[in-house]
Write an enzyme that holds these catalytic residues in place. Structure first.
Site, short mmCIF file in Angstrom:
data_model
loop_
_atom_site.label_atom_id
_atom_site.label_comp_id
_atom_site.label_asym_id
_atom_site.label_seq_id
_atom_site.Cartn_x
_atom_site.Cartn_y
_atom_site.Cartn_z
N ASP A 1 4.74 13.93 -5.13
CA ASP A 1 4.62 13.33 -3.80
C ASP A 1 6.02 12.89 -3.40
O ASP A 1 6.56 11.92 -3.92
CB ASP A 1 3.65 12.14 -3.85
CG ASP A 1 3.40 11.58 -2.45
OD1 ASP A 1 4.16 11.92 -1.53
OD2 ASP A 1 2.43 10.79 -2.29
N TRP B 1 -0.19 4.62 -4.70
CA TRP B 1 -0.54 4.47 -3.28
C TRP B 1 -2.07 4.52 -3.16
O TRP B 1 -2.69 5.45 -3.70
CB TRP B 1 0.11 5.64 -2.53
CG TRP B 1 -0.11 5.69 -1.05
CD1 TRP B 1 0.03 4.66 -0.16
CD2 TRP B 1 -0.47 6.85 -0.28
NE1 TRP B 1 -0.21 5.12 1.11
CE2 TRP B 1 -0.53 6.45 1.07
CE3 TRP B 1 -0.75 8.18 -0.59
CZ2 TRP B 1 -0.85 7.33 2.10
CZ3 TRP B 1 -1.06 9.06 0.43
CH2 TRP B 1 -1.11 8.63 1.76
N LYS C 1 9.10 9.14 7.10
CA LYS C 1 10.05 8.06 6.84
C LYS C 1 11.49 8.52 7.07
O LYS C 1 12.24 7.86 7.77
CB LYS C 1 9.94 7.55 5.40
CG LYS C 1 8.54 7.55 4.82
CD LYS C 1 7.69 6.42 5.29
CE LYS C 1 6.27 6.66 4.83
NZ LYS C 1 5.38 5.55 4.92
#
Ligand code: LMR
Length: 433
Positions: free
Chosen positions: A246, A165, A281
């Site tokens: 993560d 990312w 999310k």
């Protein structure tokens, strides 16, 4: 170049309206006064959120935003999911308060997050050898993790997957880490190069920090299988590395428990690690900024010490977390009926993305777009890499108003029945050009 070290700054007391005199810096007369802003040139836009700004300003009616990882339904809307709507209704009906939260967040929230990660009966939960702090989103958790590690004397080297990312390198270097990368994808870009990845991790020095994507690798959607995770856990233990997981997509891969299963390999006696959860999310709470940092320690007393240092990292960053998103998550996770509704909501999002993957691959193959598309159906999470060049990505944006990130990372959740044929046509055009 001006030698800033020779500058001296004097402080003068000036009267202010409230609270007595305040000290303002006053540069000595013999030194040039130069605002640092004078020498600043514009920074490049953020590779993900900056694209959305450009997208918003794009007047073309057929534009498609597949850049930022935000779920939309088939009508292109990011819905507030049913469990969240009901939790908000209940919260509104309660006489609430806007008083500060504790530095590390509400105890009920922290416990609910810990149980969500490990399952309520896990040894880590029962032994009390973890500490959780509520944070503003997963990004807030990552930054607090970085600050916590550096302020408590960890290695200053962090290993990131290549690719990763784009905010990972920025965030960890701004916090003060030196960046190293471990290779992740094989030459096809559709699978993991296991031996190169493991070989690189083996070369890390004891104490180095290694960032692992808990599930739904961003940007590739390619996750290690159980055997590879077990090998990673062995190396972490053997080389005494410090993993930061993560965990922004728990439940978006195979399921809430399934996505966390591999963590069991890390959760062995003596091994300490950090987990950064995001609820952007899986609860679709993007703009509420709700997440958590969980530290697993060797024993409860070390977990307590870790929490005391975490609180310093938080207090010196943003003081204490915002409440509303955390209250929604806690309300849902602690009420059996709401929890069941949430799992239905989450499965709905996960399954729609899987459906989009299959539809995308079929449309690419049916249209005869050159490439090896089939593995995209087996990948997980929001993202897939199309493997495009920078020129092709620019053409998609400039000629077709289709916005994708980096080397063709698309947000699979952003595809709809209405935009899919257009997107596939645009991809075909730029690849065949
Ligand atoms: C993404 O990768 O698009 C998301 O994680 C959103 C973000 O903040 O970049």
């Amino acid at each position: 170049m001006r030698d800033v070290a020779t500058r001296s700054i004097a402080f003068v007391a000036v009267p202010v309206s409230f609270g007595g005199p305040r000290m303002l810096p006053h540069h000595s007369r013999n030194l040039p006064v130069a605002l640092p802003l004078r020498s600043l040139t514009p920074a490049p836009p953020d590779p993900i959120l900056g694209l959305t700004e450009t997208f918003r300003a794009d007047a073309r009616p057929h534009k498609v935003n597949l850049s930022v990882g935000v779920y939309v339904d088939d009508t292109g809307i990011t819905p507030v999911i049913a469990s969240v709507l009901e939790a908000e209704r209940r919260l509104l009906a309660k006489a609430g308060s806007k008083g500060y939260l504790p530095i590390d967040g509400r105890p009920g929230y922290k416990n609910a997050v810990r149980d969500l990660i490990f399952g309520p009966d896990h040894e880590i939960v029962e032994s009390g050898r973890s500490a959780t702090a509520q944070t503003p989103g997963g990004t807030g958790a990552l930054r607090v993790a970085a600050d916590f590690l550096l302020q408590t004397g960890s290695s200053k080297t962090i290993w990131l997957s290549d690719p990763t990312w784009p905010n990972h390198p920025q965030l960890f270097s701004m916090a003060g880490f030196a960046l190293r990368t471990y290779p992740y994808l094989d030459e096809s870009g559709r699978g993991i190069d296991v031996s190169r990845m493991l070989g690189s991790l083996r070369s890390a020095a004891p104490g180095d920090v290694v960032l692992l994507h808990g599930s739904c690798h961003n940007p590739s959607g390619v996750d290690p299988d159980a055997e590879t995770w077990a090998a990673v856990a062995e190396i972490v233990a053997d080389r005494e590395l410090v993993p930061i997981v993560d965990f922004a997509y728990q439940g978006f891969g195979f399921g809430l428990r399934e996505d966390a299963d591999w963590l069991v390999g890390l959760a062995r006696p003596g091994l300490e690690f950090l987990i950064c959860s995001s609820f952007s999310k899986n609860f679709a709470l993007y703009n509420e900024r709700v997440g958590a940092l969980t530290i697993v320690a060797a024993d409860p007393s070390r977990a307590g010490s870790a929490l005391s240092h975490l609180k310093i990292a938080i207090r010196s960053n943003y003081s204490n977390p915002p409440a509303h998103g955390g209250d929604i998550v806690e309300t849902i996770l602690t009420d059996p009926a709401l929890r069941a509704q949430w799992e239905v909501d989450l499965a709905g999002m996960r399954n729609r993305i899987l459906g989009n993957r299959a539809a995308l691959v079929k449309a690419l193959v049916d249209a005869g777009v050159p490439g090896h598309w089939d593995p995209i159906q087996r990948q997980r999470g929001m993202f897939a890499l199309l493997g495009l060049s920078a020129d092709q990505v620019a053409r998609l944006r400039d000629d077709f108003a289709v916005y994708v990130v980096g080397k063709g990372r698309i947000n699979v959740a952003g595809l709809t029945s209405a935009n899919l044929p257009y997107v596939v046509g645009a991809v075909k055009a730029v690849i065949e050009d």
